[in-house]
Design an enzyme around this catalytic site. Structure first.
Site, PDB file in Angstrom:
ATOM      1  N   GLU A 127      39.301 -48.425  46.580  1.00  7.99           N
ATOM      2  CA  GLU A 127      40.723 -48.565  46.247  1.00  7.99           C
ATOM      3  C   GLU A 127      41.199 -47.272  45.609  1.00  7.99           C
ATOM      4  O   GLU A 127      40.371 -46.450  45.190  1.00  7.99           O
ATOM      5  CB  GLU A 127      40.922 -49.732  45.268  1.00  7.99           C
ATOM      6  CG  GLU A 127      40.964 -51.086  45.948  1.00  7.99           C
ATOM      7  CD  GLU A 127      41.179 -52.233  44.981  1.00  7.99           C
ATOM      8  OE1 GLU A 127      41.417 -51.978  43.780  1.00  7.99           O
ATOM      9  OE2 GLU A 127      41.111 -53.384  45.422  1.00  7.99           O
ATOM     10  N   HIS A 244      52.872 -52.693  41.066  1.00 11.18           N
ATOM     11  CA  HIS A 244      52.034 -52.573  42.265  1.00 11.18           C
ATOM     12  C   HIS A 244      52.921 -52.100  43.409  1.00 11.18           C
ATOM     13  O   HIS A 244      54.009 -52.644  43.617  1.00 11.18           O
ATOM     14  CB  HIS A 244      51.398 -53.929  42.599  1.00 11.18           C
ATOM     15  CG  HIS A 244      50.251 -53.811  43.556  1.00 11.18           C
ATOM     16  ND1 HIS A 244      50.434 -53.496  44.884  1.00 11.18           N
ATOM     17  CD2 HIS A 244      48.921 -53.946  43.381  1.00 11.18           C
ATOM     18  CE1 HIS A 244      49.249 -53.451  45.488  1.00 11.18           C
ATOM     19  NE2 HIS A 244      48.306 -53.714  44.587  1.00 11.18           N
ATOM     20  N   ARG A 290      48.506 -45.902  41.639  1.00 20.79           N
ATOM     21  CA  ARG A 290      49.597 -46.863  41.887  1.00 20.79           C
ATOM     22  C   ARG A 290      50.961 -46.395  41.410  1.00 20.79           C
ATOM     23  O   ARG A 290      51.964 -46.642  42.074  1.00 20.79           O
ATOM     24  CB  ARG A 290      49.291 -48.165  41.138  1.00 20.79           C
ATOM     25  CG  ARG A 290      48.274 -48.944  41.829  1.00 20.79           C
ATOM     26  CD  ARG A 290      47.979 -50.201  41.113  1.00 20.79           C
ATOM     27  NE  ARG A 290      46.859 -50.759  41.837  1.00 20.79           N
ATOM     28  CZ  ARG A 290      46.238 -51.854  41.509  1.00 20.79           C
ATOM     29  NH1 ARG A 290      46.629 -52.528  40.460  1.00 20.79           N
ATOM     30  NH2 ARG A 290      45.247 -52.283  42.224  1.00 20.79           N
ATOM     31  N   HIS A 351      53.247 -55.976  38.025  1.00 20.15           N
ATOM     32  CA  HIS A 351      51.954 -56.520  38.418  1.00 20.15           C
ATOM     33  C   HIS A 351      51.030 -56.812  37.242  1.00 20.15           C
ATOM     34  O   HIS A 351      50.412 -57.872  37.161  1.00 20.15           O
ATOM     35  CB  HIS A 351      51.294 -55.505  39.356  1.00 20.15           C
ATOM     36  CG  HIS A 351      49.978 -55.928  39.905  1.00 20.15           C
ATOM     37  ND1 HIS A 351      49.799 -57.106  40.591  1.00 20.15           N
ATOM     38  CD2 HIS A 351      48.751 -55.330  39.870  1.00 20.15           C
ATOM     39  CE1 HIS A 351      48.525 -57.206  40.964  1.00 20.15           C
ATOM     40  NE2 HIS A 351      47.873 -56.155  40.522  1.00 20.15           N
ATOM     41  N   ARG A 386      46.114 -48.660  34.683  1.00 19.99           N
ATOM     42  CA  ARG A 386      44.893 -49.402  35.018  1.00 19.99           C
ATOM     43  C   ARG A 386      44.446 -49.056  36.430  1.00 19.99           C
ATOM     44  O   ARG A 386      45.235 -49.117  37.373  1.00 19.99           O
ATOM     45  CB  ARG A 386      45.133 -50.910  34.923  1.00 19.99           C
ATOM     46  CG  ARG A 386      43.925 -51.714  35.349  1.00 19.99           C
ATOM     47  CD  ARG A 386      44.193 -53.175  35.205  1.00 19.99           C
ATOM     48  NE  ARG A 386      45.144 -53.655  36.178  1.00 19.99           N
ATOM     49  CZ  ARG A 386      44.818 -54.180  37.367  1.00 19.99           C
ATOM     50  NH1 ARG A 386      43.562 -54.287  37.720  1.00 19.99           N
ATOM     51  NH2 ARG A 386      45.760 -54.605  38.185  1.00 19.99           N
TER      52      ARG A 386
HETATM   53  P1  FAD Z   1      45.093 -65.121  33.590  1.00 25.52           P
HETATM   54  O1  FAD Z   1      44.156 -65.157  34.711  1.00 25.52           O
HETATM   55  O2  FAD Z   1      46.515 -64.843  33.895  1.00 25.52           O
HETATM   56  O3  FAD Z   1      45.009 -66.505  32.805  1.00 25.52           O
HETATM   57  C1  FAD Z   1      45.920 -66.798  31.764  1.00 25.52           C
HETATM   58  C2  FAD Z   1      45.777 -68.270  31.444  1.00 25.52           C
HETATM   59  O4  FAD Z   1      46.504 -68.572  30.262  1.00 25.52           O
HETATM   60  C3  FAD Z   1      46.305 -69.197  32.521  1.00 25.52           C
HETATM   61  O5  FAD Z   1      45.394 -70.247  32.689  1.00 25.52           O
HETATM   62  C4  FAD Z   1      47.615 -69.713  31.925  1.00 25.52           C
HETATM   63  O6  FAD Z   1      47.994 -70.967  32.414  1.00 25.52           O
HETATM   64  C5  FAD Z   1      47.259 -69.752  30.462  1.00 25.52           C
HETATM   65  N1  FAD Z   1      48.402 -69.707  29.550  1.00 25.52           N
HETATM   66  C6  FAD Z   1      49.392 -68.797  29.522  1.00 25.52           C
HETATM   67  N2  FAD Z   1      50.267 -69.105  28.540  1.00 25.52           N
HETATM   68  C7  FAD Z   1      49.811 -70.221  27.933  1.00 25.52           C
HETATM   69  C8  FAD Z   1      50.282 -71.035  26.877  1.00 25.52           C
HETATM   70  N3  FAD Z   1      51.449 -70.807  26.233  1.00 25.52           N
HETATM   71  N4  FAD Z   1      49.554 -72.112  26.514  1.00 25.52           N
HETATM   72  C9  FAD Z   1      48.399 -72.417  27.164  1.00 25.52           C
HETATM   73  N5  FAD Z   1      47.921 -71.697  28.195  1.00 25.52           N
HETATM   74  C10 FAD Z   1      48.615 -70.605  28.566  1.00 25.52           C
HETATM   75  N6  FAD Z   1      42.787 -57.586  39.076  1.00 25.52           N
HETATM   76  C11 FAD Z   1      41.619 -57.097  39.565  1.00 25.52           C
HETATM   77  O7  FAD Z   1      40.781 -56.616  38.796  1.00 25.52           O
HETATM   78  N7  FAD Z   1      41.371 -57.153  40.914  1.00 25.52           N
HETATM   79  C12 FAD Z   1      42.255 -57.667  41.799  1.00 25.52           C
HETATM   80  O8  FAD Z   1      41.983 -57.718  42.981  1.00 25.52           O
HETATM   81  C13 FAD Z   1      43.487 -58.160  41.308  1.00 25.52           C
HETATM   82  N8  FAD Z   1      44.418 -58.664  42.165  1.00 25.52           N
HETATM   83  C14 FAD Z   1      45.537 -59.251  41.644  1.00 25.52           C
HETATM   84  C15 FAD Z   1      46.430 -59.875  42.520  1.00 25.52           C
HETATM   85  C16 FAD Z   1      47.536 -60.551  42.019  1.00 25.52           C
HETATM   86  C17 FAD Z   1      48.485 -61.221  42.942  1.00 25.52           C
HETATM   87  C18 FAD Z   1      47.757 -60.572  40.613  1.00 25.52           C
HETATM   88  C19 FAD Z   1      48.942 -61.294  40.046  1.00 25.52           C
HETATM   89  C20 FAD Z   1      46.890 -59.931  39.755  1.00 25.52           C
HETATM   90  C21 FAD Z   1      45.770 -59.268  40.254  1.00 25.52           C
HETATM   91  N9  FAD Z   1      44.874 -58.633  39.406  1.00 25.52           N
HETATM   92  C22 FAD Z   1      43.705 -58.118  39.915  1.00 25.52           C
HETATM   93  C23 FAD Z   1      45.040 -58.682  37.960  1.00 25.52           C
HETATM   94  C24 FAD Z   1      44.145 -59.790  37.406  1.00 25.52           C
HETATM   95  O9  FAD Z   1      44.152 -60.881  38.280  1.00 25.52           O
HETATM   96  C25 FAD Z   1      44.579 -60.261  36.037  1.00 25.52           C
HETATM   97  O10 FAD Z   1      44.851 -59.168  35.204  1.00 25.52           O
HETATM   98  C26 FAD Z   1      43.477 -61.083  35.405  1.00 25.52           C
HETATM   99  O11 FAD Z   1      43.092 -62.110  36.268  1.00 25.52           O
HETATM  100  C27 FAD Z   1      43.953 -61.652  34.082  1.00 25.52           C
HETATM  101  O12 FAD Z   1      43.003 -62.575  33.639  1.00 25.52           O
HETATM  102  P2  FAD Z   1      43.242 -63.324  32.273  1.00 25.52           P
HETATM  103  O13 FAD Z   1      42.131 -64.299  32.137  1.00 25.52           O
HETATM  104  O14 FAD Z   1      43.446 -62.350  31.192  1.00 25.52           O
HETATM  105  O15 FAD Z   1      44.648 -64.068  32.468  1.00 25.52           O
HETATM  106  C1  SIN Z   2      45.042 -55.295  44.800  1.00 26.17           C
HETATM  107  O1  SIN Z   2      44.298 -56.003  45.484  1.00 26.17           O
HETATM  108  O2  SIN Z   2      45.676 -54.334  45.222  1.00 26.17           O
HETATM  109  C2  SIN Z   2      45.187 -55.620  43.380  1.00 26.17           C
HETATM  110  C3  SIN Z   2      44.030 -55.092  42.686  1.00 26.17           C
HETATM  111  C4  SIN Z   2      44.306 -55.028  41.229  1.00 26.17           C
HETATM  112  O3  SIN Z   2      45.383 -55.325  40.760  1.00 26.17           O
HETATM  113  O4  SIN Z   2      43.374 -54.626  40.530  1.00 26.17           O
END
Ligand code: FAD
Ligand code: SIN
Length: 530
Positions: A127, A244, A290, A351, A386
């Site tokens: 990537e 993104h 990005r 993103h 990032r």
């Molecule tokens: P999240 O996975 O967002 O989880 C947050 C949790 O908190 C959820 O369960 C939510 O319901 C809960 N929550 C929120 N507010 C409250 C509240 N008030 N009370 C109770 N619960 C609450 N990153 C990569 O490294 N590789 C990738 O390929 C990639 N692709 C992506 C594609 C997309 C479409 C998106 C949107 C993001 C992508 N990212 C990627 C970024 C990555 O997915 C996120 O940064 C990461 O998953 C965040 O994880 P987290 O556990 O911190 O939060």
């Molecule tokens: C992507 O698949 O382009 C998202 C990857 C990321 O947000 O890290």
């Protein structure tokens, strides 16, 4: 800006109470990984505002970065991460996280995660910004779902973890400067419950819903970061929001992300005249960082007066593309686009939130008893930008660290739960249209605090948000949509303020009136405390 201390007034002596050793808030990669680690030491309550499986994590496509492929090294991954961070990464944090990457992934493999393989060997892709093919993926472009499936099975099988779904964390309970748990609404009910926990771990993810155009699902409203701010935690790097470059842009379609891995496999960006424009902007062309690609697309859209630019996969073997990116192929088919023949309209959107609640290497915030992990935490791992696929890694590493540190330091004896009382805004929400207010806020931030920023737009954003906050933050809403709006307003104001303060361009933060990176004045972090 004056923010009320809480979303609702409360007196804990009048509320029903749920007792646990550790409370984990959020069920993405960081929260579930934290809960699994913490459960080795005590009883864990894992609460989440929607279903257990719903999170940003679930939608992750490209994959997870890990220096495991032949010829790769921790050092190379560290250097790429530092390069993307434009001087604001903490080298010790970066080295530590990347050293932990291989054990965290091996553990997932042991727990049954099915990453893609070719001839039995793990398959790695490339990537933007990575000098090696080091992105591990699953189900082609369904990496997040595979990680969620693996962690959910493990969480459900752990007797020490109790899961509370549809439970909204409103605020953090802090007494004499120490976090003693959280105030939550179960199933949207008021009055809320008090969670009595010796240690609390925030893993509530990012805030993409602050913007009109975003890849993030509806849950991403920054609730945990806003609650930490109200509770007096230090926040950091609020001006850094990652956009993104490639989200699907067709009327009627949600802004689905088109993974960077698609460009990694050879896709090209063209404008409406058919011109391949990226080589004019950066020597790495489509695989430039990005922020560079997002800005180039915005410029090209302005030059061509077209609402989008286009991703071209037509020169790639169509069958192979369909197999490698099955979700993208399906999405395009739904909207009548044949990826073997047609160009795909795309635009950038919000993103990932780089800043967050300031944490140390173990996930500790500035409030004793309160930890943060994943996207809501600011650990100086990403610096000012990032690197793709470093976020799932961050969630795995900091989730495990926060869970272990919090669990190992549980008090030997349970302490009495103190009475806590807070007066919040008591205004009546009658006549307030939450959807309209949210849309106005999201349009404003997209316009003025988006891919490109400048003084006049930022000043305007601050004035408008302050005006809206004057009435919207004084009201007691009785439903999650209202609390989310209040959280987004609070964070929108903080982000605009930080973006206005940083009068230079660095990483994801681009000021068209200060386009140069100015290390002399700005190679430093901006921190904020209520
Ligand atoms: P999240 O996975 O967002 O989880 C947050 C949790 O908190 C959820 O369960 C939510 O319901 C809960 N929550 C929120 N507010 C409250 C509240 N008030 N009370 C109770 N619960 C609450 N990153 C990569 O490294 N590789 C990738 O390929 C990639 N692709 C992506 C594609 C997309 C479409 C998106 C949107 C993001 C992508 N990212 C990627 C970024 C990555 O997915 C996120 O940064 C990461 O998953 C965040 O994880 P987290 O556990 O911190 O939060
Ligand atoms: C992507 O698949 O382009 C998202 C990857 C990321 O947000 O890290």
């Amino acid at each position: 800006m004056s923010t009320p201390r809480a979303l609702l007034s409360f007196d804990t002596s009048r509320l029903d109470r749920i007792e646990t050793d550790l409370c984990v808030i959020g069920s993405g990669v960081a929260g579930m990984r934290a809960a699994l680690e913490a459960a080795r030491h005590g009883r864990v309550l894992l609460l989440t505002k929607a279903a257990l499986v719903e999170s940003n994590t679930r939608y992750a496509q490209g994959g997870v970065a890990v220096p495991m492929s032949r010829g790769d090294s921790v050092r190379s991954h560290v250097e790429d991460t530092l390069q993307a961070g434009h001087g604001l990464c903490d080298r010790r944090i970066v080295e530590g996280v990347i050293r932990d990457a291989v054990p965290r992934i091996e553990e997932l493999l042991e727990w049954g995660a099915r990453f893609d393989r070719v001839a039995g060997r793990l398959d790695f892709t490339r990537e933007g910004g990575h000098s090696r093919a080091r992105i591990l993926h699953a189900g082609g472009d369904a990496t997040g779902q595979a990680i969620v499936d693996c962690l959910v099975d493990r969480v459900r099988a752990t007797s020490n973890i109790q899961v509370l779904e549809n439970t909204f964390c409103l605020d953090l309970l802090v007494r004499h400067g120490e976090c003693r748990g959280a105030l939550v609404s179960i199933g949207g009910k008021i009055p809320p419950h008090a969670i009595d926990a010796s240690r609390t771990i925030l893993a509530t993810g990012g805030l993409g819903q602050l913007y009109r155009e975003t890849t993030n699902p509806a849950i991403a409203t920054g609730d945990g970061i806003a609650a930490a701010w109200r509770a007096g935690a230090v926040l950091e790097d609020m001006e850094f929001v990652q956009f993104h470059p490639t989200t699907f842009y067709v009327a009627g379609a949600s802004r689905a992300l088109i993974s960077e891995a698609v460009r990694g496999e050879g896709a090209i960006l063209r404008d409406k005249t058919g011109k391949r424009f990226m080589p004019e902007y950066h020597p790495m062309a489509e695989l430039a960082p990005r922020d560079v690609v997002s800005r180039a697309i915005v410029r090209q859209i302005q030059i061509t007066h077209d609402p989008s630019v286009y991703l071209d996969l037509t020169h790639l073997p169509a069958r192979q593309v369909r197999e490698r990116f099955p979700r993208l192929a399906e999405l395009c088919r739904t909207f009548g686009i044949d990826i073997g023949k047609d160009l795909i309209p795309i635009r950038p959107s919000a993103h990932y939130f780089v800043g967050g609640v300031k944490i140390d290497a173990n996930g500790r915030t500035s409030i004793p008893g309160l930890y943060a992990a994943g996207e809501c935490g600011g650990a100086r791992f990403h610096g000012a930008n990032r690197l793709g696929s470093n976020s799932l890694l961050e969630g795995l590493v900091f989730g495990a660290r926060a869970g272990a540190h919090a669990g190992e330091r549980l008090p030997k004896k349970r302490r009495d739960f103190p009475r806590m009382r807070i007066e919040a805004g008591e205004g009546d929400a009658l006549g307030i249209n939450i959807v309209d207010a949210s849309n106005s806020l999201r349009s404003l931030t997209w316009r003025s605090v988006g891919v490109e920023r400048e003084e006049r737009g930022l000043a305007d954003a601050i004035t408008r948000i302050d005006f809206w906050s004057g009435y919207l933050l004084r009201v007691s809403f009785g439903e999650p949509a209202g609390w989310e709006l209040q959280n987004l307003l609070t964070l929108g104001r903080l982000i605009s303020g930080a973006a206005r303060r940083r009068r230079e361009s660095r990483g994801t933060h681009f000021r068209s009136d200060f386009p140069i990176m100015d290390d002399g004045r700005w190679k430093r972090h901006l921190t904020w405390k209520r």
